[in-house]
Design a protein around this motif. Structure first.
Motif, PDB file in Angstrom:
ATOM      1  N   CYS A  27      41.123 -16.228 162.469  1.00  0.00           N
ATOM      2  CA  CYS A  27      41.217 -15.769 161.378  1.00  0.00           C
ATOM      3  C   CYS A  27      40.453 -14.585 160.936  1.00  0.00           C
ATOM      4  O   CYS A  27      39.312 -14.702 160.881  1.00  0.00           O
ATOM      5  CB  CYS A  27      41.295 -16.648 160.209  1.00  0.00           C
ATOM      6  N   PRO A  28      41.065 -13.342 161.206  1.00  0.00           N
ATOM      7  CA  PRO A  28      40.352 -12.075 160.914  1.00  0.00           C
ATOM      8  C   PRO A  28      40.088 -11.945 159.583  1.00  0.00           C
ATOM      9  O   PRO A  28      38.794 -11.335 159.422  1.00  0.00           O
ATOM     10  CB  PRO A  28      41.270 -11.091 161.532  1.00  0.00           C
ATOM     11  N   GLU A  29      40.779 -12.236 158.676  1.00  0.00           N
ATOM     12  CA  GLU A  29      40.361 -12.121 157.146  1.00  0.00           C
ATOM     13  C   GLU A  29      40.356 -13.654 156.652  1.00  0.00           C
ATOM     14  O   GLU A  29      41.161 -14.497 156.883  1.00  0.00           O
ATOM     15  CB  GLU A  29      41.527 -11.254 156.628  1.00  0.00           C
ATOM     16  N   GLN A  30      39.222 -14.029 155.929  1.00  0.00           N
ATOM     17  CA  GLN A  30      39.046 -15.093 155.511  1.00  0.00           C
ATOM     18  C   GLN A  30      38.733 -15.166 153.997  1.00  0.00           C
ATOM     19  O   GLN A  30      37.961 -14.328 153.478  1.00  0.00           O
ATOM     20  CB  GLN A  30      37.847 -15.875 156.005  1.00  0.00           C
ATOM     21  N   SER A  31      39.472 -15.938 153.147  1.00  0.00           N
ATOM     22  CA  SER A  31      39.202 -16.088 151.788  1.00  0.00           C
ATOM     23  C   SER A  31      38.250 -16.949 151.223  1.00  0.00           C
ATOM     24  O   SER A  31      37.627 -17.577 152.354  1.00  0.00           O
ATOM     25  CB  SER A  31      40.780 -16.690 151.180  1.00  0.00           C
ATOM     26  N   SER A  35      36.308 -20.230 153.350  1.00  0.00           N
ATOM     27  CA  SER A  35      34.874 -20.364 153.524  1.00  0.00           C
ATOM     28  C   SER A  35      34.240 -21.578 152.766  1.00  0.00           C
ATOM     29  O   SER A  35      33.534 -22.143 153.595  1.00  0.00           O
ATOM     30  CB  SER A  35      34.294 -19.207 152.941  1.00  0.00           C
TER      31      SER A  35
END
Length: 212
Positions: A27-31, A35
């Motif tokens: 996942c390059p972008e994590q909400s 997290s």
């Protein structure tokens, strides 16, 4: 979605845990929600989902260190938070794990510094308030009767940090911390709990300065 469909009963095995690590890596972008789910789910598995319940022993610590650091450095900020959170939730952790967490500061000060801690740390040649906050988080249960009670390996890491950092650029509280350090000679199987108790039953307390 993951909580409901992929892991409805939580993380129940090392295979589940490794699958979650793999998902995190992909996942390059994590909400923020991801997290929180990642840290809380893996902490629950590590601390309360496997024996010994409530504690992190040497076996659990070794598994975690192997999983999040191939070269001694934790390279993911989220995995570093997992390390710290698991240590905070556990009633006891082995000195190997606390020394490993402290060593992230040393690696950030070395030439060729690396790791997630290095990436987050302010560019200071000395020990900064940021470092002190992190170190106290690791050593949350080590203060006993005005002394910072450390094992020889934990004290050695602090000494290494002190030697690498620029003494003239230290936050004043760093020298105060170092002045309170005492080393604890104890059986290898004794785990860190907070706070430690000083007894005469097989433990010998030796007070020494970590740095001159």
């Amino acid at each position: 979605m993951l909580r409901k469909y992929a892991f409805p009963d939580g993380i129940c095995s090392s295979e589940d845990a490794l699958a979650l690590f793999a998902l995190n890596d992909s996942c390059p972008e994590q909400s923020p929600e991801w997290s929180t789910y990642f840290v809380e789910s893996l902490t629950a598995y590590l601390v309360r989902g496997t024996e010994p319940l409530g504690r992190i022993d040497d076996a659990k610590a070794s598994w975690l260190m192997r999983t999040i650091a191939a070269d001694g450095a934790v390279h993911s900020a989220l995995e570093l938070e997992l390390l710290l959170h698991a240590m905070e939730v556990a009633s006891e952790v082995p000195e190997s794990l606390s020394a490993f967490a402290l060593d992230q500061v040393r690696l950030a000060l070395e030439p060729g510094a690396r790791g997630a801690y290095h990436a987050a740390r302010p560019n200071s040649p000395g020990i900064a308030a940021f470092d002190l906050t992190y170190i106290w988080r690791v050593l949350r249960g080590a203060m006993e009767r005005g002394r910072l009670m450390l094992s020889p390996v934990e004290a050695r890491v602090l000494r290494g940090i002190d030697e690498l950092a620029d003494a003239e650029a230290h936050h004043p509280a760093w020298r105060e911390m170092i002045a309170t350090v005492a080393t604890y000679e104890r059986p290898k199987d004794v785990l860190r709990s907070g706070p430690w108790l000083v007894t005469d039953a097989g433990h010998r307390l030796m007070t020494r300065e970590v740095a001159a």
